[in-house]
Enzyme design. Structure first.
Site, mmCIF file in Angstrom:
data_model
loop_
_atom_site.group_PDB
_atom_site.id
_atom_site.type_symbol
_atom_site.label_atom_id
_atom_site.label_comp_id
_atom_site.label_asym_id
_atom_site.label_seq_id
_atom_site.Cartn_x
_atom_site.Cartn_y
_atom_site.Cartn_z
ATOM 1 C CE LYS A 1 -2.093 1.439 3.722
ATOM 2 N NZ LYS A 1 -3.020 1.544 4.875
ATOM 3 C CG ASP B 1 -7.427 3.882 2.352
ATOM 4 O OD1 ASP B 1 -8.337 3.524 1.567
ATOM 5 O OD2 ASP B 1 -7.328 5.052 2.770
#
Length: 215
Positions: free
Chosen positions: A125, A143
């Site tokens: 991420k 997220d």
């Protein structure tokens, strides 16, 4: 989970509306370079952007480069970020990644996923955010907001962040991928909230596949 996928035409319409409303979305993390962006994203895990920005104001003034961060030292880094959750581990990671960048990359942040993910404290991420924001790559950093929206809207339902990421990369039109990550995060943060989505204020309400709309 939505009863069915959002059709391609509706996905096109959804991102066209996001673009019209906010043509140039920006991260809410404060940064001045790929390095400070990387550090800010590492610090943002389980923390708010506002909290990170408050802590990094003086940290980045004192250490805007990997070399300066190394000179600052782990203990001083810790003192700057002690208001952020998991600050002990994050201080170690920031110090360690700064040493690697200074030693192996001449103080520059690599524009390479594998190299980024090899840095301490950097996962997929974080690498996606840096590649997108710093280098303009059409990546999708999933997220909690984007995971929720992908399932709730019917954009790309999936049971894991990676499944959602892969689905979004396949389904979002290429022309919108540069900013898609930010549009979705901002929509999830301020409109399509987890506990009580503000559907009455949603500019894509008519396209959404979520059955439990509010308002």
């Amino acid at each position: 989970m939505p009863s069915r996928l959002m059709p391609k035409a509706d996905i096109e319409a959804l991102f066209a509306r996001f673009e019209a409303a906010n043509p140039h979305p920006q991260t809410e993390l404060n940064y001045t370079s790929p390095f400070t962006l990387l550090v800010a994203v590492v610090l943002s895990a389980q923390a708010t952007d506002a909290g990170v920005n408050k802590a990094t104001k003086e940290l980045f003034a004192a250490a805007p480069t990997p070399q300066a961060m190394c000179a600052l030292g782990e203990e001083e880094i810790r003192q700057h970020i002690k208001t952020i959750g998991l600050f002990n581990t994050k201080a170690k990671n920031v110090f360690a990644l700064s040493k690697i960048l200074a030693k192996d990359y001449g103080g520059t942040v690599p524009k390479d996923r594998a190299a980024l993910e090899a840095l301490p404290g950097v996962g997929r991420k974080t690498a996606n955010v840096v590649l997108n924001v710093a280098f303009g790559e059409p990546t999708m950093a999933v997220d909690t907001h984007i995971f929720r929206l992908a399932n709730r809207l019917g954009l790309a339902p999936g049971k894991t962040p990676r499944a959602v990421e892969d689905g979004l990369l396949k389904r979002i039109p290429a022309r919108y991928m540069r900013h898609a990550h930010h549009w979705l995060i901002l929509h999830g943060r301020y409109i399509c909230k987890a506990r009580k989505p503000e559907c009455a204020r949603c500019l894509v309400r008519d396209l959404c596949r979520y059955p439990d709309k509010t308002g």
